[in-house]
Design an enzyme around this catalytic site. Structure first.
Site, PDB file in Angstrom:
ATOM      1  N   PRO A  47       0.777  -1.225  -0.018  1.00 30.95           N
ATOM      2  CG  PRO A  47      -0.935  -1.456   1.292  1.00 30.95           C
ATOM      3  CD  PRO A  47       0.450  -2.258   1.164  1.00 30.95           C
ATOM      4  CB  ALA A  49       6.512  -0.017  -0.748  1.00 31.80           C
ATOM      5  CD  GLU A 287       5.308  -6.648 -15.252  1.00 32.61           C
ATOM      6  OE1 GLU A 287       6.570  -6.715 -15.969  1.00 32.61           O
ATOM      7  OE2 GLU A 287       4.594  -7.599 -14.937  1.00 32.61           O
ATOM      8  CB  THR A 289       4.776   4.703 -13.625  1.00 32.36           C
ATOM      9  OG1 THR A 289       5.885   5.375 -13.088  1.00 32.36           O
ATOM     10  CG2 THR A 289       4.047   4.424 -12.552  1.00 32.36           C
TER      11      THR A 289
HETATM   12  C1  FAD Z   1      -4.209  -3.991 -12.298  1.00 34.43           C
HETATM   13  C2  FAD Z   1      -2.711  -3.858 -11.576  1.00 34.43           C
HETATM   14  C3  FAD Z   1      -1.786  -4.962 -11.375  1.00 34.43           C
HETATM   15  C4  FAD Z   1      -0.963  -5.179 -10.657  1.00 34.43           C
HETATM   16  N1  FAD Z   1      -0.138  -6.190 -10.375  1.00 34.43           N
HETATM   17  C5  FAD Z   1       1.016  -6.101  -9.398  1.00 34.43           C
HETATM   18  C6  FAD Z   1       1.650  -7.571  -9.277  1.00 34.43           C
HETATM   19  O1  FAD Z   1       0.963  -8.595  -9.850  1.00 34.43           O
HETATM   20  N2  FAD Z   1       2.447  -7.708  -8.298  1.00 34.43           N
HETATM   21  C7  FAD Z   1       2.971  -6.350  -7.912  1.00 34.43           C
HETATM   22  O2  FAD Z   1       3.899  -6.228  -6.931  1.00 34.43           O
HETATM   23  N3  FAD Z   1       2.295  -5.178  -8.260  1.00 34.43           N
HETATM   24  C8  FAD Z   1       1.479  -5.082  -8.934  1.00 34.43           C
HETATM   25  N4  FAD Z   1       0.626  -3.936  -9.419  1.00 34.43           N
HETATM   26  C9  FAD Z   1       1.305  -2.525  -8.769  1.00 34.43           C
HETATM   27  C10 FAD Z   1       2.079  -1.463  -9.853  1.00 34.43           C
HETATM   28  O3  FAD Z   1       3.256  -2.273 -10.359  1.00 34.43           O
HETATM   29  C11 FAD Z   1       2.254  -0.251  -8.962  1.00 34.43           C
HETATM   30  O4  FAD Z   1       0.724   0.252  -9.123  1.00 34.43           O
HETATM   31  C12 FAD Z   1       2.941   0.613 -10.076  1.00 34.43           C
HETATM   32  O5  FAD Z   1       4.223   0.182  -9.714  1.00 34.43           O
HETATM   33  C13 FAD Z   1       3.058   2.084  -9.417  1.00 34.43           C
HETATM   34  O6  FAD Z   1       3.167   1.980  -8.002  1.00 34.43           O
HETATM   35  P1  FAD Z   1       2.087   2.791  -7.076  1.00 34.43           P
HETATM   36  O7  FAD Z   1       0.627   2.368  -7.805  1.00 34.43           O
HETATM   37  O8  FAD Z   1       2.071   2.676  -5.701  1.00 34.43           O
HETATM   38  O9  FAD Z   1       2.221   4.419  -7.550  1.00 34.43           O
HETATM   39  P2  FAD Z   1       3.137   5.492  -6.970  1.00 34.43           P
HETATM   40  O10 FAD Z   1       4.548   4.861  -6.858  1.00 34.43           O
HETATM   41  O11 FAD Z   1       2.503   5.941  -5.525  1.00 34.43           O
HETATM   42  O12 FAD Z   1       3.302   6.573  -8.070  1.00 34.43           O
HETATM   43  C14 FAD Z   1       2.149   7.578  -8.112  1.00 34.43           C
HETATM   44  C15 FAD Z   1       2.683   8.664  -9.157  1.00 34.43           C
HETATM   45  O13 FAD Z   1       3.874   9.197  -8.949  1.00 34.43           O
HETATM   46  C16 FAD Z   1       4.800   9.050  -9.790  1.00 34.43           C
HETATM   47  N5  FAD Z   1       6.068   8.820  -9.575  1.00 34.43           N
HETATM   48  C17 FAD Z   1       6.516   7.990  -8.026  1.00 34.43           C
HETATM   49  N6  FAD Z   1       7.882   8.029  -8.032  1.00 34.43           N
HETATM   50  C18 FAD Z   1       8.237   8.776  -8.919  1.00 34.43           C
HETATM   51  C19 FAD Z   1       9.804   9.204  -9.419  1.00 34.43           C
HETATM   52  N7  FAD Z   1      10.520   8.836  -8.583  1.00 34.43           N
HETATM   53  N8  FAD Z   1       9.877  10.185 -10.387  1.00 34.43           N
HETATM   54  C20 FAD Z   1       8.816  10.403 -11.307  1.00 34.43           C
HETATM   55  N9  FAD Z   1       7.519  10.148 -10.822  1.00 34.43           N
HETATM   56  C21 FAD Z   1       7.384   9.238  -9.727  1.00 34.43           C
HETATM   57  C22 FAD Z   1       4.519   7.742 -10.529  1.00 34.43           C
HETATM   58  O14 FAD Z   1       4.933   7.640 -11.842  1.00 34.43           O
HETATM   59  C23 FAD Z   1       2.906   7.827 -10.589  1.00 34.43           C
HETATM   60  O15 FAD Z   1       2.572   8.747 -11.540  1.00 34.43           O
HETATM   61  C24 FAD Z   1      -0.366  -3.745 -10.182  1.00 34.43           C
HETATM   62  C25 FAD Z   1      -1.007  -2.524 -10.281  1.00 34.43           C
HETATM   63  C26 FAD Z   1      -2.242  -2.449 -10.897  1.00 34.43           C
HETATM   64  C27 FAD Z   1      -3.137  -1.506 -10.905  1.00 34.43           C
END
Ligand code: FAD
Length: 304
Positions: A47, A49, A287, A289
């Site tokens: 949630p 990380a 995988e 963003t």
């Molecule tokens: C349908 C779905 C399936 C998924 N399946 C899996 C799975 O099987 N296993 C798993 O482990 N995860 C899974 N994920 C998680 C997915 O990999 C994460 O949602 C993704 O890595 C982004 O993390 P976050 O959602 O916490 O966004 P955050 O990290 O909170 O990012 C929010 C925004 O801030 C930006 N941001 C954050 N840090 C930076 C930076 N340093 N520089 C520039 N911009 C930044 C991001 O690009 C984004 O626009 C899944 C997600 C979804 C929605």
């Protein structure tokens, strides 16, 4: 929706193939590769990380009396959460030699029927609705020490290596979505008539299809180049990020234009382009963003 299920199953099998012991590989891989059973899960995100998995708070506390690790914590967004049979779980090791604050991250193989492995509700999503995405809570979930895949401290680099491979799969998924939208738009343009002629005769529509077709081809070539580099044993991190970045953008713009070519009908659930538009968005997020991909590509530009 099938693509991420398969892609995440492959992330799990890759972790076992690359980092598992001979026994772990023999136990799990033949069935997972041949029959797709048990379905694999990849539990990295939490949630709090996401883009920075180093901030994870799931711990693995070693119990020398039983030679087991007790996993405690919460994972989020786990693809195949409902139907998965085995999970690769990333956690910070807490034992005599390591402190969770040291980022001693490693990975464990955890069968889904292990006590303390609790699957949450299926998320309601914009797209990929047939793909089950859930949270998973680990509540004193005990696994034998033999289920550990990497040395403490090596788990995060292992995750990044596996994700680099997975990114090519997501890029390919995006190309597939974009190609499908292009095909649908072309067929519709040939059938739909306005001003006494098919709209495919209107130059504006033809130019849209020309741009869409070029986007799909460019994305496909980037995916193939990343595959080529991977198969040649080259460092393909930047190529994988370029493929995912550009292919997911193409999926977004091509599905958007495909709806435009369908006019009002494209906005209804009767036509596939509406679903393709919703399915495209996630390829810019999971995988890594788009912003994360650009960070990796920029490192490549500066040779860092
Ligand atoms: C349908 C779905 C399936 C998924 N399946 C899996 C799975 O099987 N296993 C798993 O482990 N995860 C899974 N994920 C998680 C997915 O990999 C994460 O949602 C993704 O890595 C982004 O993390 P976050 O959602 O916490 O966004 P955050 O990290 O909170 O990012 C929010 C925004 O801030 C930006 N941001 C954050 N840090 C930076 C930076 N340093 N520089 C520039 N911009 C930044 C991001 O690009 C984004 O626009 C899944 C997600 C979804 C929605």
């Amino acid at each position: 929706a099938v693509a991420p299920a398969l892609s995440v199953h492959c992330l799990a099998t890759s972790c076992i193939a690359e980092f598992g012991s001979e026994t772990q590989r023999e136990t799990w891989l033949p069935e997972m590769a041949e029959t797709g059973r048990p379905v694999g899960m990849f539990c990295l995100s939490e949630p709090h990380a996401g883009s920075n998995p180093a901030e994870m708070s799931t711990t693995a506390t070693y119990d020398p009396e039983t030679d087991e690790y007790a996993l405690n914590g919460e994972k989020q967004w786990i693809t195949n959460g409902k139907r998965g049979g085995v999970a690769v779980v990333f956690a910070k090791v807490d034992d005599e030699a390591h402190d969770p604050d040291d980022d001693a991250i490693t990975q464990f193989l955890v069968p889904a029927d292990t006590e303390g492995f609790e699957v949450g509700k299926k998320e309601e999503k914009l797209g990929l609705r047939a793909s089950d995405t859930t949270g998973i809570t680990f509540d004193d979930c005990r696994v034998p020490a033999a289920n550990r895949l990497t040395e403490p401290g090596k788990g995060l680099s292992a995750a990044f290596r596996t994700l680099t491979e997975g990114r090519i799969g997501i890029a390919a998924q995006a190309v597939g979505v974009a190609q499908a939208a292009l095909d649908e738009a072309k067929s519709y343009a040939e059938e739909r008539e306005q001003f006494d002629r098919p709209i495919s005769d209107i130059q504006t529509i033809r130019h849209k299809l020309a741009e869409m077709s070029t986007d799909v081809s460019a994305a496909r070539l980037l995916v193939r180049e990343a595959c080529r580099q991977a198969e040649a044993g080259e460092d393909y991190r930047v190529a994988a990020s370029k493929a995912k970045y550009r292919a997911s953008e193409a999926a977004m713009s091509v599905t958007n234009e495909a709806i435009q070519i369908h006019g009002g009908y494209g906005y209804t659930t009767e036509f596939d382009v509406e679903r393709l538009y919703r399915d495209a968005k996630i390829t810019e997020i999971y995988e890594g963003t788009t912003e994360v991909q650009k960070t990796i590509i920029a490192r490549g530009v500066f040779g860092e």
